[in-house]
Write a protein that holds these residues in place. Structure first.
Motif, short mmCIF file in Angstrom:
data_model
loop_
_atom_site.label_atom_id
_atom_site.label_comp_id
_atom_site.label_asym_id
_atom_site.label_seq_id
_atom_site.Cartn_x
_atom_site.Cartn_y
_atom_site.Cartn_z
N ILE A 78 0.92 -1.19 -0.14
CA ILE A 78 0.03 -0.12 -0.16
C ILE A 78 1.06 1.08 -0.36
O ILE A 78 0.10 2.21 -1.00
CB ILE A 78 -0.69 -0.15 1.17
CG1 ILE A 78 -2.12 -1.04 1.26
CG2 ILE A 78 -1.63 1.42 0.89
CD1 ILE A 78 -2.41 -1.12 2.82
N ALA A 79 1.36 0.85 0.86
CA ALA A 79 2.90 2.21 0.71
C ALA A 79 3.28 2.42 0.03
O ALA A 79 3.65 3.49 -0.72
CB ALA A 79 4.00 2.00 2.38
N ASN B 144 0.50 0.62 9.20
CA ASN B 144 0.24 1.15 8.03
C ASN B 144 1.48 2.35 7.96
O ASN B 144 1.82 2.81 7.27
CB ASN B 144 -1.10 0.93 7.46
CG ASN B 144 -2.12 -0.15 6.89
OD1 ASN B 144 -2.74 -0.17 7.99
ND2 ASN B 144 -1.38 -0.17 5.73
N ALA B 145 1.16 3.41 9.60
CA ALA B 145 1.76 3.99 9.43
C ALA B 145 3.11 3.74 9.38
O ALA B 145 4.15 4.60 8.38
CB ALA B 145 1.09 5.03 10.81
N ILE B 146 3.37 2.91 9.91
CA ILE B 146 5.37 2.94 10.06
C ILE B 146 5.91 2.64 8.20
O ILE B 146 6.21 2.67 8.10
CB ILE B 146 5.51 1.45 10.29
CG1 ILE B 146 5.33 1.84 12.30
CG2 ILE B 146 7.20 0.99 10.25
CD1 ILE B 146 5.42 0.80 12.73
N GLN B 147 5.13 1.85 7.63
CA GLN B 147 5.07 1.69 6.20
C GLN B 147 4.99 3.13 4.98
O GLN B 147 6.14 3.06 4.43
CB GLN B 147 4.18 0.50 5.33
CG GLN B 147 4.46 -1.19 6.36
CD GLN B 147 6.25 -1.53 5.93
OE1 GLN B 147 7.27 -1.05 4.95
NE2 GLN B 147 6.47 -1.89 7.19
N PHE B 148 4.49 4.26 5.83
CA PHE B 148 4.00 4.82 5.09
C PHE B 148 5.17 6.08 5.38
O PHE B 148 5.54 6.27 4.71
CB PHE B 148 2.80 5.45 5.01
CG PHE B 148 1.71 5.45 5.33
CD1 PHE B 148 1.06 5.17 3.12
CD2 PHE B 148 0.50 4.86 5.69
CE1 PHE B 148 -0.26 4.38 3.17
CE2 PHE B 148 -0.73 4.93 5.13
CZ PHE B 148 -1.19 4.35 4.09
N ILE C 275 10.79 0.78 17.16
CA ILE C 275 12.00 0.02 16.59
C ILE C 275 11.43 0.17 15.20
O ILE C 275 12.82 -0.22 14.57
CB ILE C 275 10.52 -1.31 16.67
CG1 ILE C 275 10.26 -1.45 18.61
CG2 ILE C 275 11.38 -2.77 16.18
CD1 ILE C 275 9.46 -2.17 18.83
N TYR C 276 11.39 0.48 14.12
CA TYR C 276 11.28 0.16 12.50
C TYR C 276 12.11 2.04 12.19
O TYR C 276 12.29 1.70 10.98
CB TYR C 276 9.63 0.38 11.79
CG TYR C 276 9.18 -0.87 11.90
CD1 TYR C 276 9.59 -2.05 10.40
CD2 TYR C 276 8.51 -1.62 13.20
CE1 TYR C 276 9.28 -3.00 10.74
CE2 TYR C 276 8.65 -3.21 12.68
CZ TYR C 276 8.53 -3.69 11.45
OH TYR C 276 7.67 -5.23 11.46
N ARG D 143 12.63 3.30 1.14
CA ARG D 143 12.84 3.70 -0.14
C ARG D 143 12.71 4.97 -0.47
O ARG D 143 12.07 5.93 -0.23
CB ARG D 143 11.32 2.43 -0.79
CG ARG D 143 11.40 1.13 -0.37
CD ARG D 143 10.72 0.44 -0.47
NE ARG D 143 9.24 0.26 0.39
CZ ARG D 143 8.71 -0.49 1.68
NH1 ARG D 143 9.84 -0.28 2.39
NH2 ARG D 143 7.46 0.35 2.19
N ASP D 144 12.70 5.06 -2.11
CA ASP D 144 12.61 6.49 -2.78
C ASP D 144 11.96 6.19 -3.85
O ASP D 144 10.83 5.59 -4.03
CB ASP D 144 14.36 5.99 -4.01
CG ASP D 144 14.20 6.93 -4.38
OD1 ASP D 144 13.52 8.39 -4.34
OD2 ASP D 144 14.87 7.31 -5.41
#
Ligand code: MGP
Length: 384
Positions: free
Chosen positions: A167-168, A186-190, A216-217, A357-358
């Motif tokens: 999703i991110a 989700n917020a972490i991956q965004f 942690i992330y 990620r870029d």
């Protein structure tokens, strides 16, 4: 067609191609729910019929669907407008297993306080967690063993890390709001793909857990945590423009699968339609995370109500243990009208996050404008 949220050209397209479909729909008897499992990748024109009571629920008693036009009422039943659903399929092969070492791209990762929740009330006893969910703990958070905090609802609600990553990847915008943050999946991956994330939730403890998990992330500093009802937050928001809102509302727990189809009305609190309206008022892109058996006629109604003549319905499959539809994501975005013919079906391998990620690399491919249409692949009620 420009991407400023006005769909004038596409409206013409829809009117041209489906006028007679509306006519026929208005005279057909009854209407089954429209389910993603019945739809192949391609274009589908949804022409929902609903009772006056249902239309009022979706549009308010004054009724303003189709941008100010009243629904065509035939007795108690109204044809509430047509909407193009761009149906896509994504198959995720996920390798989100236990992460072996700290993220190489997150040198600034702050040490989380300790393992599995630290506070005694947060520590998990395996026997307290349903075996099915416990087995999936690294699918939910590959860094689970580093002290990720969950709560009872998170075990069945949290977005698995592979899906959250996907999703991110699809939403690499400057400013993304996660309106139903929960424990932060989700917020972490965004935060890995967007410059700034605002994570909103009504539950202060869940936000604290999300903040802890974000540490942690290594992405804590890219997320603002706001304890508020998302609709209230949106109504009073005065900051820089929000590029997209993501909403993953409660579906009523695992028992949502007991019914044949899911209706947005099945959950009383929060009111999903109300949340959606608040999101559409504050951003031109809204992405809804919904059960695999969501009645897509409701999505068509919602889209028309808010001026989206087309939406992308993304069917997300897991490949293991056997290929199965996991859920649907509905992208209410101006880009939904840009159907990339070669990307309606995508297979994607998703591993544990390595580094931030870029965003430039991640922009979702734009493709053929629907105004240069591919042959229609299907229709909710009839082929046209
Ligand atoms: P599911 O639909 O309950 O199926 O959850 P299950 O049992 O995981 O299906 P299986 O066939 O793969 O075993 C599928 C995914 O939907 C979960 O991983 C969650 O991310 C999400 N999900 C499930 N529920 C009950 C909710 C919910 O209430 N709210 C939200 N936002 N997501 C949910």
């Amino acid at each position: 067609m420009d991407c400023d949220g006005s769909h004038a050209d596409l409206d013409d397209f829809v009117r041209l191609y489906v006028a007679h479909a509306i006519l026929r729909a208005s005279t057909s008897v009854g209407q089954r729910p429209l389910l993603a499992s019945d739809l192949q990748p391609g274009l589908v024109v949804a022409v929902p019929r609903r009772s006056q009571r249902c239309l009022e629920w979706l549009h308010g008693p004054e009724g303003a669907p189709l941008r100010g036009r009243a629904p065509q009422l035939i007795g108690e039943v109204g044809v509430a407008g047509a909407c193009v659903l761009v149906v896509t399929e994504t198959s995720l092969v996920h390798y989100t297993k236990k992460a072996r070492k700290p993220l190489s791209g997150c040198a600034n990762a702050e040490p989380a306080e300790s393992t599995a929740g630290t506070a005694p009330e947060q520590a998990y006893r395996r026997q307290d967690v349903d075996e099915k969910y416990w087995k999936r703990r690294y699918n939910f958070f590959s860094r689970f063993d580093e002290g990720v905090r969950m709560d009872p609802a998170a075990w069945f609600e949290v977005t698995p890390e592979s899906i959250a990553r996907h999703i991110a990847d699809r939403m690499p915008y400057d400013r993304v709001v996660d309106g139903t943050c929960g424990v932060g999946g989700n917020a972490i991956q965004f935060a890995m793909t967007s410059r700034h994330v605002i994570a909103v939730d009504t539950d202060a403890q869940r936000l604290r857990d999300a903040e802890h998990n974000a540490k942690i992330y290594g992405v804590r500093e890219r997320i603002d945590f706001v304890c508020d009802d998302f609709a209230k937050f949106a109504a009073s928001y005065v900051g820089p423009a929000i590029d997209a809102v993501f909403l993953s509302p409660p579906w009523g727990g695992p028992s949502h699968l007991d019914s044949e189809h899911f209706s947005l009305k099945d959950v009383g609190c929060p009111d999903i339609v109300h949340l959606f309206a608040a999101a559409a008022a504050v951003a031109k892109r809204v992405v809804l995370y919904l059960p695999r058996h969501q009645d897509l006629h409701e999505i068509a109604l919602l889209a028309r109500r808010h001026g989206f003549a087309a939406v992308e319905v993304e069917k997300v499959f897991f490949q293991h243990p056997t290929r199965h539809l996991k859920l649907v994501m509905v992208h209410f975005t101006p880009e939904a009208v840009m159907a990339n013919r070669s990307a309606l079906t995508t297979q994607k391998s998703v591993g544990p996050p390595q580094r931030r990620r870029d965003p430039e690399q991640l922009a979702w491919g734009s493709g053929t404008n629907l105004l240069d249409p591919v042959p229609l692949a299907g229709l909710s009620l009839m082929h046209i």
